[in-house]
Design an enzyme around this catalytic site. Structure first.
Site, PDB file in Angstrom:
ATOM      1  N   ARG A 157      77.632  31.066   8.451  1.00  0.00           N
ATOM      2  CA  ARG A 157      78.533  29.902   8.386  1.00  0.00           C
ATOM      3  C   ARG A 157      77.770  28.585   8.386  1.00  0.00           C
ATOM      4  O   ARG A 157      78.023  27.709   7.576  1.00  0.00           O
ATOM      5  CB  ARG A 157      79.476  29.898   9.593  1.00  0.00           C
ATOM      6  CG  ARG A 157      80.371  31.100   9.726  1.00  0.00           C
ATOM      7  CD  ARG A 157      81.174  30.931  11.018  1.00  0.00           C
ATOM      8  NE  ARG A 157      81.983  32.081  11.338  1.00  0.00           N
ATOM      9  CZ  ARG A 157      81.549  33.134  12.022  1.00  0.00           C
ATOM     10  NH1 ARG A 157      80.303  33.188  12.451  1.00  0.00           N
ATOM     11  NH2 ARG A 157      82.365  34.145  12.295  1.00  0.00           N
ATOM     12  N   ILE A 158      76.824  28.444   9.342  1.00  0.00           N
ATOM     13  CA  ILE A 158      76.139  27.154   9.475  1.00  0.00           C
ATOM     14  C   ILE A 158      75.130  26.963   8.340  1.00  0.00           C
ATOM     15  O   ILE A 158      74.976  25.861   7.806  1.00  0.00           O
ATOM     16  CB  ILE A 158      75.493  27.018  10.876  1.00  0.00           C
ATOM     17  CG1 ILE A 158      76.591  27.100  11.949  1.00  0.00           C
ATOM     18  CG2 ILE A 158      74.711  25.711  10.998  1.00  0.00           C
ATOM     19  CD1 ILE A 158      76.085  27.201  13.384  1.00  0.00           C
ATOM     20  N   ARG A 179      69.823  38.784   4.530  1.00  0.00           N
ATOM     21  CA  ARG A 179      69.625  40.236   4.430  1.00  0.00           C
ATOM     22  C   ARG A 179      70.685  40.896   3.543  1.00  0.00           C
ATOM     23  O   ARG A 179      70.376  41.764   2.758  1.00  0.00           O
ATOM     24  CB  ARG A 179      69.623  40.866   5.825  1.00  0.00           C
ATOM     25  CG  ARG A 179      68.392  40.440   6.585  1.00  0.00           C
ATOM     26  CD  ARG A 179      67.876  41.461   7.566  1.00  0.00           C
ATOM     27  NE  ARG A 179      66.545  41.054   7.980  1.00  0.00           N
ATOM     28  CZ  ARG A 179      66.267  40.265   9.020  1.00  0.00           C
ATOM     29  NH1 ARG A 179      67.229  39.826   9.778  1.00  0.00           N
ATOM     30  NH2 ARG A 179      65.030  39.920   9.309  1.00  0.00           N
ATOM     31  N   GLU A 266      63.923  26.082  26.775  1.00  0.00           N
ATOM     32  CA  GLU A 266      64.655  24.848  27.077  1.00  0.00           C
ATOM     33  C   GLU A 266      64.928  24.743  28.568  1.00  0.00           C
ATOM     34  O   GLU A 266      65.215  25.765  29.204  1.00  0.00           O
ATOM     35  CB  GLU A 266      65.979  24.847  26.293  1.00  0.00           C
ATOM     36  CG  GLU A 266      65.717  24.803  24.800  1.00  0.00           C
ATOM     37  CD  GLU A 266      66.993  24.871  23.959  1.00  0.00           C
ATOM     38  OE1 GLU A 266      68.105  24.785  24.508  1.00  0.00           O
ATOM     39  OE2 GLU A 266      66.852  25.000  22.735  1.00  0.00           O
ATOM     40  N   HIS A 284      68.948  19.898  21.836  1.00  0.00           N
ATOM     41  CA  HIS A 284      69.992  20.909  21.608  1.00  0.00           C
ATOM     42  C   HIS A 284      71.397  20.273  21.579  1.00  0.00           C
ATOM     43  O   HIS A 284      72.255  20.562  22.419  1.00  0.00           O
ATOM     44  CB  HIS A 284      69.928  22.012  22.673  1.00  0.00           C
ATOM     45  CG  HIS A 284      70.548  23.302  22.218  1.00  0.00           C
ATOM     46  ND1 HIS A 284      70.062  24.538  22.589  1.00  0.00           N
ATOM     47  CD2 HIS A 284      71.625  23.551  21.433  1.00  0.00           C
ATOM     48  CE1 HIS A 284      70.817  25.486  22.035  1.00  0.00           C
ATOM     49  NE2 HIS A 284      71.766  24.905  21.330  1.00  0.00           N
TER      50      HIS A 284
HETATM   51  C1  DGY Z   1      75.777  27.471  20.114  1.00  0.00           C
HETATM   52  O1  DGY Z   1      76.992  27.383  20.063  1.00  0.00           O
HETATM   53  O2  DGY Z   1      75.192  28.539  19.980  1.00  0.00           O
HETATM   54  C2  DGY Z   1      75.018  26.210  20.361  1.00  0.00           C
HETATM   55  O3  DGY Z   1      73.661  26.394  20.224  1.00  0.00           O
HETATM   56  C3  DGY Z   1      75.334  25.689  21.738  1.00  0.00           C
HETATM   57  O4  DGY Z   1      75.152  26.702  22.643  1.00  0.00           O
END
Ligand code: DGY
Length: 317
Positions: A157-158, A179, A266, A284
């Protein structure tokens, strides 16, 4: 009696208020991340847990003696913080929050892409530190992205939302490695057979794989295969890139730059990385808008509600 719920970190007020209506909820007003011991203890004292990326729920915590938790409703699309295989074996339901943060995270990928290719970090440092002597026609020149190749690693999606923006808004040409075959895109993009092909072609490589794998998908070998003029963007998970190898590649300029929103350990970011001028670093914040964090919390709450009502979950893992 309402199910007992521990929410490990602060959430927008409207989400916390909704949870308080339906659950015997324990919130974390200090927002300090819980220790492993506190998480293990919570497994024994609550019916449900609402954690996020900063909570590591490994086998030892999930398998706590006298466990009471039956659902872990993660606030986040990524769930590499949870040992999902162990949760499944133990019969613990896990859910996540996909879709609602796709656009916001793709926006941050683009922000990093533009920042890295235009040298924004070095430029801003120069100005803030009083080292700017005035306009120049030759100093600090970046790379134009129009017509350049964006290589997307992981076309979920992203990855798609990032590629779409880069193609339609920035005029980049998109190639990707995934993949499984990807079809039905509403913009032009070419699926490549191997990561090596992508690394050889791309002017910008953007990582969108889930993390939690055995080895980083971008290691020293992959960094060495990138063009010396190329930039690396990571908005996925810190363990998807070999951080030490990346620091080395940036320091020796074997790649031109990077934009990172995620890190290996992190919130610890090595001094050697922070000292570099050719990398933009964000803490983040991919999904960090009021709207999106509210939507993430609400979706996690929807998952809890469905679980306790005996209904199908909107977004099970
Ligand atoms: C996610 O939704 O995976 C972001 O990295 C925040 O946690």
């Amino acid at each position: 009696m309402s199910p007992s719920l521990l929410v490990t970190r602060r959430l927008p007020t409207s989400v916390e208020a909704r949870l308080a209506e339906s659950y015997d909820v324990t919130l974390n007003p200090s927002d300090v991340p819980l220790s492993s011991a506190e998480l293990a203890d919570a497994m024994q004292r609550f019916d449900a847990l609402m954690p996020t990326v900063s909570d590591r729920l490994d086998a030892s915590i999930l398998g706590s003696q006298k466990r009471q938790v039956t659902i872990v409703a993660n606030v986040g699309v990524g769930f590499s913080n949870i040992d999902v295989a162990v949760a499944r074996e133990l019969g613990i339901t896990v859910s996540n929050t996909p879709d609602v943060l796709t656009d916001a995270t793709a926006d941050i990928a683009l922000l990093l892409l533009l920042s890295s290719t235009r040298g924004a970090t070095a430029a801003e440092r120069k100005l803030r530190e009083g080292r700017w002597d005035g306009f120049s026609l030759v100093d600090g020149l970046g790379m134009s992205v129009q017509g350049k190749v964006l290589g997307i690693v992981g076309m979920g999606r992203i990855g798609r939302a990032t590629a779409r923006r880069a193609s339609l808004a920035l005029g980049m040409s998109v190639v990707f490695f995934n993949r499984s075959p990807v079809t039905g895109l509403d913009f032009e993009a070419t699926q490549l057979e191997s990561l090596d092909q992508l690394l050889a072609l791309a002017d910008v490589v953007s990582v969108h794989v889930p993390g939690g794998g055995e080895a980083p998908i971008i290691g020293a070998k992959e960094l060495a295969a990138m063009k010396p003029t190329a930039h690396l963007i990571n908005t996925a998970r810190g363990d998807s890139v070999d951080q030490d190898a990346l620091i080395q590649a940036l320091a020796t300029k074997s790649i031109a730059g990077a934009g990172l929103d995620v890190f290996l350990d992190e919130p610890n970011v090595p001094d050697t990385l922070r000292a570099l001028d050719n990398v933009t670093l964000l803490p983040h914040v991919g999904s960090a808008t009021q709207e999106v964090r509210t939507a993430m919390g609400m979706l996690a709450a929807d998952n809890l509600d469905a679980f306790f009502a005996g209904n199908e979950l909107p977004s099970p893992v």
